[in-house]
Each structure stands twice: as structure tokens, then as C-alpha cells.
Design a protein around this motif. Sequence first.
Motif, PDB file in Angstrom:
ATOM      1  N   PRO A  31      25.536  15.920  34.570  1.00 27.89           N
ATOM      2  CA  PRO A  31      25.875  14.918  33.550  1.00 27.89           C
ATOM      3  C   PRO A  31      26.947  15.376  32.559  1.00 27.89           C
ATOM      4  CG  PRO A  31      23.522  14.945  33.889  1.00 27.89           C
ATOM      5  CD  PRO A  31      24.079  16.094  34.695  1.00 27.89           C
ATOM      6  N   ARG A  32      26.869  16.604  32.088  1.00 30.68           N
ATOM      7  CA  ARG A  32      27.847  17.085  31.109  1.00 30.68           C
ATOM      8  C   ARG A  32      29.248  17.156  31.711  1.00 30.68           C
ATOM      9  NH1 ARG A  32      26.094  22.080  27.701  1.00 30.68           N
ATOM     10  NH2 ARG A  32      24.845  20.433  26.782  1.00 30.68           N
ATOM     11  N   ALA A  33      29.379  17.636  32.931  1.00 30.20           N
ATOM     12  CA  ALA A  33      30.685  17.732  33.589  1.00 30.20           C
ATOM     13  C   ALA A  33      31.263  16.343  33.853  1.00 30.20           C
ATOM     14  CB  ALA A  33      30.564  18.506  34.897  1.00 30.20           C
ATOM     15  N   ARG A  34      30.423  15.437  34.267  1.00 25.42           N
ATOM     16  CA  ARG A  34      30.872  14.060  34.534  1.00 25.42           C
ATOM     17  C   ARG A  34      31.357  13.399  33.244  1.00 25.42           C
ATOM     18  NH1 ARG A  34      28.282   8.766  35.271  1.00 25.42           N
ATOM     19  NH2 ARG A  34      29.378   7.678  36.926  1.00 25.42           N
ATOM     20  N   ALA A  35      30.581  13.546  32.181  1.00 22.38           N
ATOM     21  CA  ALA A  35      30.962  12.954  30.897  1.00 22.38           C
ATOM     22  C   ALA A  35      32.247  13.587  30.364  1.00 22.38           C
ATOM     23  CB  ALA A  35      29.833  13.109  29.891  1.00 22.38           C
TER      24      ALA A  35
END
Length: 114
Positions: A31-35
Motif C-alpha cells: 500500500p505505501r509503495a502504491r500510494a
Amino acid sequence: MSHTMQQTSVSPVELASLPQGARVLIDIRKPRARAASGLAIPGSVWRHPFDAANWAEEFSHCNVALFCVHGHEVSQAVCGYLRDMEIDAVIMEGGFEAWKQAGLPVETLAEADV
């Protein structure tokens, strides 16, 4: 190109050239990388990489291509799990970064079906 359980990876360009629907493109970036990227591949679906046990069955009758940021550990682990479940899964070589570097289409997460 053969779409069999023997194939383990596909290049972004090869994947982009497949007929629509030939493979379900699953974004398994954390999630953090995608965001942080703010971008998605049009038509891809996002699933949490560490929750595959809860979503794998959804793709049991599909041919899927998985991508994380660079196509390494996250993609390999989830691909192995799906293949153990007898799902025809491959890794997109180089991950999302390779897709972008190839100049293939991306969209903002706001435009994506999140």
C-alpha cells in the motif's frame, strides 16, 4: 507465446500486446509503495500482497499476471502461492517500474478503479 503453467514471467511489452482479458493484471504493490507512486496500470486490480489467502480464489479460473514495484520478492512469493493453488500466474518482469520505463500507459490512482 504459450500461456501454460510452465511460463513464469512475461515482459511488460509482451503483456501489453496481449488481447484484452487474456490475463488479469493484479497490482500487488504494498500500500505505501502504491500510494507513493500515485499511479496505476489501466485495467489492473489491486490486491494486498500479504492477504493472498483471502483473495486468491477470486482468480481461480483466470490467467493472471502479477506486478509489484520491481518484480522481485513480493511478486515471486505471491506468484508461487497462486501457482500452488493451481492458478495460472506469471510475474511481470521488472514490475511497475519496467512498465513505466517501457512507456506503456499509466493513470493516476484517482482515475484507477481502486
